[in-house]
Motif scaffolding. Structure first.
Motif: not given
Length: 185
Positions: A120, A123-124, A127
């Protein structure tokens, strides 16, 4: 031609090539995770292209930055390449370039450390490439002399538009999946 003019051309050519490379990297990375492009996303070639492009920008941006530091007319110091908004002229434009460079380096480093990070978090952080791409486009638009050329500018804004068209459904779908999984618990 004098020495500084060669450096100026090297900086411009590498900046435009790095921008095109980053645009293709963002588009391929987004396409990999966009559900309605699943046949493309499953292609190993697209994944490998994304990985290649992600690494290909680094030497281009490196030459861009080094050429500008060595160019006496640019008046950009080494510290300006890592501390945003220090340059006495074009502070906003060049500062945006510095910020985007730092975010790109961070994205690259976290990709190297991906297996050692919570998914997570990775991924954050990954992005952040979406707002970073906007910052790079603004940097190029404000500082890049080539972006006064309509064709070059249109390519930049069209790439941003294509990225948004791919990213919005992807982010919305991920949000729907997250909400559905928390509702079912």
């Amino acid at each position: 031609m004098n020495h500084d003019l060669y450096l100026w051309y090297a900086a411009r050519v590498c900046a435009l090539t790095a921008f095109a490379t980053l645009a293709a990297s963002v588009l391929t990375g987004t396409a990999i995770r966009t559900e309605y492009l699943a046949p493309i996303a499953r292609s190993r070639a697209v994944r490998e292209l994304h990985t290649f492009l992600t690494w290909f920008w680094l030497p281009l941006v490196g030459v861009h930055v080094v050429a500008l530091v060595l160019d006496s007319t640019a008046r950009i110091g080494v510290l300006d390449t890592v501390v945003p908004f220090r340059v006495s002229y074009g502070s906003t434009a060049i500062g945006l370039g510095t910020i985007s460079f730092l975010v790109l380096i961070g994205t690259l480093l976290t990709s190297l450390l991906r297996s050692h990070m919570p998914h997570r978090l990775w991924r954050w952080l990954h992005r952040l490439t979406y707002p970073m791409f906007v910052v790079i486009l603004l940097h190029a638009q404000l500082a890049g002399t080539d972006f006064s050329n309509t064709a070059v500018s249109v390519i930049g804004w069209a790439t941003l538009g294509a990225t948004v068209l791919l990213a919005v459904p992807r982010l919305a779908h991920a949000r729907m999946q997250t909400q559905a999984s928390t509702t079912h618990q």
